[in-house]
Design a protein around this motif. Structure first.
Motif, mmCIF file in Angstrom:
data_model
loop_
_atom_site.group_PDB
_atom_site.id
_atom_site.type_symbol
_atom_site.label_atom_id
_atom_site.label_comp_id
_atom_site.label_asym_id
_atom_site.label_seq_id
_atom_site.Cartn_x
_atom_site.Cartn_y
_atom_site.Cartn_z
ATOM 1 N N LYS A 391 120.912 4.003 48.080
ATOM 2 C CA LYS A 391 121.986 5.023 47.605
ATOM 3 C C LYS A 391 122.976 5.445 48.326
ATOM 4 O O LYS A 391 124.093 5.673 47.791
ATOM 5 N N SER A 392 122.623 5.444 49.654
ATOM 6 C CA SER A 392 123.573 5.734 50.480
ATOM 7 C C SER A 392 124.603 4.771 50.553
ATOM 8 O O SER A 392 125.850 4.789 50.670
ATOM 9 N N ALA A 393 124.460 3.317 50.775
ATOM 10 C CA ALA A 393 125.284 2.316 50.590
ATOM 11 C C ALA A 393 125.776 2.011 49.323
ATOM 12 O O ALA A 393 127.304 1.805 49.327
ATOM 13 N N CYS A 394 125.365 2.371 48.086
ATOM 14 C CA CYS A 394 126.087 2.387 46.764
ATOM 15 C C CYS A 394 127.394 3.811 46.802
ATOM 16 O O CYS A 394 128.150 3.527 46.242
ATOM 17 N N SER A 395 126.837 4.802 47.423
ATOM 18 C CA SER A 395 127.657 5.933 47.461
ATOM 19 C C SER A 395 128.844 5.422 48.333
ATOM 20 O O SER A 395 129.924 5.704 47.843
ATOM 21 N N ASP A 396 128.769 4.879 49.293
ATOM 22 C CA ASP A 396 129.900 4.440 50.188
ATOM 23 C C ASP A 396 130.656 3.205 49.461
ATOM 24 O O ASP A 396 131.872 3.338 49.517
ATOM 25 N N ALA A 397 130.067 2.607 48.762
ATOM 26 C CA ALA A 397 130.746 1.271 47.899
ATOM 27 C C ALA A 397 131.444 1.851 46.782
ATOM 28 O O ALA A 397 132.557 1.526 46.363
ATOM 29 N N LEU A 398 131.133 3.158 46.419
ATOM 30 C CA LEU A 398 131.674 3.586 45.077
ATOM 31 C C LEU A 398 132.895 4.692 45.769
ATOM 32 O O LEU A 398 133.523 5.252 44.806
ATOM 33 N N GLY A 399 133.084 4.813 47.010
ATOM 34 C CA GLY A 399 134.014 5.727 47.546
ATOM 35 C C GLY A 399 133.497 6.962 47.863
ATOM 36 O O GLY A 399 134.193 8.026 47.891
#
Length: 401
Positions: A391-399
């Protein structure tokens, strides 16, 4: 039950070769052979055929006309076009009539596997009316703003193939249709293609322009009573799921092909909703009402109101369009991955996690989000404990939104 297959070719030598080549399948298929379109239409009026394989170059009624008539009269039949590489004009005419395109000469194994796949796909949709509904789909509705952008780009004095690829990659419907074409045997591309940008480069700007402008393989979405922001929400969720699926697969150390397929399956995972919105808007409204009233998962309400889910509809469509099995599988089972027999990290795993995480990051209706998690499946793959990290990595990927 044996699969009923009809082969149509004006060349008697080709029909004899097909009989000989496919003789080992006679215990599994009931095969019919016709030398011209009128004879074939008469046979279709008498027999419940499952698959039609037609040559494109025939006297009188050619293959493109014939397959269009089959679509009109027998929408549940899977339609496969056979054509030589020198007959690109005929194939381009057939893009809205055929589900798949095979190049002549076609070897026995390719033809057998293409037809046999129909039998496997039918396990997704038991009801003939539902199969007819999906099989009659020749194009999907695109987001109006993106449809206008691609038309403007292609009709400009100096269209950019890079820009065209970027526009297609942002649209669920355009992506599905382009991948259908680039994965067909006709274009002779043996390499793995799961990126619309790559597909556009491989097909070339002239073919893309002909497909879009002359054959109108893309159409603009008409709301038909749905909330005006419904399409925008689907496109945003699909794009976010694609980004998150790619991120999850990378975080899991998956093979690059799995990463690419996860991204594309994430983009296409809700494509079945377009089929529902286009064909069954009244039932969609009933699904919405049921979800709001009961709080149950959307796919459960769809099954109750329609008899199937957007996941199965989308997977069946992509399957008959010839997209790779791992993408079809991810679309089919993205809500219930435990039903898939495979027990290793695959594109499906990434898409299921990404679908859940996208809602967790951006929010959504109460009947979506965390309650979609198949905890037993993820735990069996030793992935459940990694959801917070992903979730943390996805949040970063989504800006960081």
């Amino acid at each position: 039950m044996a699969l009923e297959v009809l082969f149509v070719d004006h060349d008697p030598n080709v029909l004899r070769a097909l009989r000989r080549m496919l003789r080992p399948m006679r215990m599994e298929w009931t095969m019919h052979f016709c030398s011209e379109a009128r004879e074939a239409m008469e046979l279709l009026a008498q027999e419940a055929v499952d698959v039609v394989v037609s040559d494109m170059r025939m006297p009188g009624i050619d293959g493109a006309q014939f397959l269009l008539e089959v679509r009109k009269r027998h929408p549940d039949i899977i339609r496969i076009a056979l054509s030589g590489y020198s007959e690109q004009d005929l194939v381009l005419r057939a893009v809205r009539a055929a589900h798949q395109y095979l190049a002549k000469p076609c070897d026995a194994e390719k033809l057998r596997s293409t037809i046999e796949r129909v039998k496997t796909l039918r396990t997704l949709l038991d009801e003939k009316p539902l199969r007819a509904l999906v099989s009659s789909v020749d194009t999907l509705p695109s987001l109006p703003a993106l449809y206008q952008k691609i038309m403007e780009e292609l009709e400009s004095e100096d269209p950019s193939i890079k820009r065209v690829g970027e526009i297609i990659a942002r649209d669920v419907a355009m992506t599905a249709k382009i991948l259908q074409l680039v994965n067909s045997a006709f274009f002779g591309l043996s390499r793995h293609v799961s990126s619309p940008e790559q597909a556009v480069v491989l097909l070339g700007l002239n073919i893309i322009k002909t497909l879009v402008i002359s054959t109108q393989i893309f159409t603009e979405f008409q709301a038909r009573g749905l909330p005006p922001d419904r399409m925008d929400r689907l496109w945003t969720h699909s794009l976010n799921t694609a980004v998150c699926a790619k991120t999850v697969a990378q975080q899991a150390g998956a093979d690059p092909i799995i990463v690419d397929d996860a991204c594309m399956a994430g983009m296409l995972h809700d494509v079945g909703k377009l089929v529902l919105w286009q064909a069954l808007p009244d039932q969609v409204a009933e699904v919405d009402q049921r979800c709001e009233a009961t709080g149950e998962q959307e796919w459960k309400s769809e099954h109750a109101q329609v008899g199937t889910t957007h996941a199965e509809l989308g997977a069946y469509l992509l399957g008959v369009w010839g997209l790779p099995d791992n993408i079809v599988e991810a679309v089919a089972f993205h809500h219930f991955p435990g039903r898939c027999p495979h027990r290793e990290f695959i594109a499906l795993t990434a898409v299921h996690a990404a679908d859940v995480l996208t809602y967790a990051i951006h929010g959504g209706p109460p009947y979506q989000g965390p309650n979609l998690v198949d905890a037993a499946y993820l735990d069996q793959l030793q992935c459940l404990s990694r959801l917070k990290e992903w979730k943390s990595a996805c949040s970063d990927a989504l800006g960081g939104q």
